[in-house]
Design a protein around this motif. Sequence first.
Motif: not given
Ligand SMILES: Cc1cc2nc3c(=O)[nH]c(=O)nc-3n(C[C@H](O)[C@H](O)[C@H](O)COP(=O)(O)O)c2cc1C
Length: 355
Positions: A23-26, A74, A142, A146, A175, A196-197
Motif C-alpha cells: 500500500t501507499g505509505m507516505g 497513491n 482498511q 491498520g 492487519g 502496509g506495516t
Molecule cells: C507509515 C505509514 C504511512 C502511511 N501513509 C499512507 C498514505 O500516505 N496514504 C494512504 O492512503 N495510506 C497510508 N497509510 C495506510 C496504509 O496505506 C495501509 O492502508 C495500512 O498500513 C494497512 O494496514 P497494515 O499496516 O496493518 O497493513 C500509511 C500506513 C503506514 C504504516
Amino acid sequence: MIEQQLRTALTDLVGVRHPVVQTGMGWVAGPRLVSGTANAGGLGILASATMTYEELEKAIIEVKGRTDQPFGVNLRADAGDASDRCDLLIKHGVKVASFALAPKQDLIKKLKDHGIVVMPSVGLPRHAEKVASWGADAVMIQGGEGGGHTGSVPTTLLLPSVLDAVDIPVVAAGGFFDGRGLAAALGYGAAGIGMGTRFLLTADSAVPQAVKELYLSHDVNGTVVTAKVDGMPHRMLRTPLVEEIEETSAVKRLAPTMRRTLEFKRTSGMSWLELAKDGRSMKKTQGRTLAQMTLAANTPTMLKAGLVDGDTSAGVLASGQVVGVLDDLPTCEALIDRVVTEAAASLRRTAGFLA
Ligand SMILES: Cc1cc2nc3c(=O)[nH]c(=O)nc-3n(C[C@H](O)[C@H](O)[C@H](O)COP(=O)(O)O)c2cc1C
C-alpha cells in the motif's frame, strides 16, 4: 518471481501475478520498495502525498527504470494539484491510481478514460457505494487495526460489510502479514490483500535500520490510535514522544504545530484555503478544536523526522497493530513468495473440509 498460484479479479484487473498489494505509505513507499514489490509480482503503490509534483514525476521515472511491471500511485484527492498529478499518471502510463480520500467524479472519469485503474481506499460501506457509483474499478478497505489514519471498524467486520455493499473487486487491508490472512481474505470474497506495516518492515524499504528495529521491538499493544497528533485518528507506535503529546494541552502544542503546517503547505501544494476547508469540514464533522485542526497539516513533517531522518524523539512512526507479530525483515520477493505459497497451501487444506 514464483509462478502464479492464485488468479483473482485483482490480478486480472491490474495485470499483476499475485493478489498482494504494497500500500501507499507516505515517506516509506518510494521507488525501491515499489519496484521491489512489482518485480516480485505484487502491486506496489508509490506514496505521493508527501512528495512535490516534481518529486513525484522523478519517482515515477525511477520506478519505470527499475521495473517493467505494473505499479500504482497513491494520491491525496484534496491536493490543490490533484488533477495535474493525474495527468502525470496518464503521461507516464501508470497502471493504478489509489486515493486516500474519495476522488471527485470527474477525476475518476479522466483516469478511466485513459485506461488507469481507479482504486480508492474506504473505511465505511457507504463510502465504497459512493465511489463505486462514480465508476471506481475497485476499492481497498482498511480495517481499524491498520497503520496510519484509520477508522474504528476492524477488518473482520468492515470487509464483509463492504463486500455486501458493492459489486466491484474489494482488496482487504489492515492487519495482514501472511498467507493465512490472504487465504482468509479470499474466503471472505476479497480479490486480494493490501499490506502496509509488513512492507515497511522489509529489507527493501528505505526506513533506517535502527527505526525498523524499534518497530520490531513493539508487541501487539505497542501501537496507539491518537487524534492528538493531527486531529484525526492515527495509529502509530507508542513512543515516549507520542505519550507526551497525549498528555500535553492543545495550547502548548500550537506553536510547533504552526511551523510544521507551513512546511507541509509547501510540500503538498495545498493552498491556505484548502487547508482551512480541511479544518472546517473536520470541525463540522468531528468537532475538532482549533489546535487540532492546525495539527492536521503537520503530521507529514513529524512522520518524516521519524521514518526518514530516524529521529524518533522528534518524529512519529505510523504503524499497524500487526507490528506486534512481526520479527523479520525479508526482501519483498521473499515475503510475497512466502505469502502466496502459504495462502495456496491453506486454501488446499481448507478445501479438504468440504464434505
Ligand atoms: C507509515 C505509514 C504511512 C502511511 N501513509 C499512507 C498514505 O500516505 N496514504 C494512504 O492512503 N495510506 C497510508 N497509510 C495506510 C496504509 O496505506 C495501509 O492502508 C495500512 O498500513 C494497512 O494496514 P497494515 O499496516 O496493518 O497493513 C500509511 C500506513 C503506514 C504504516
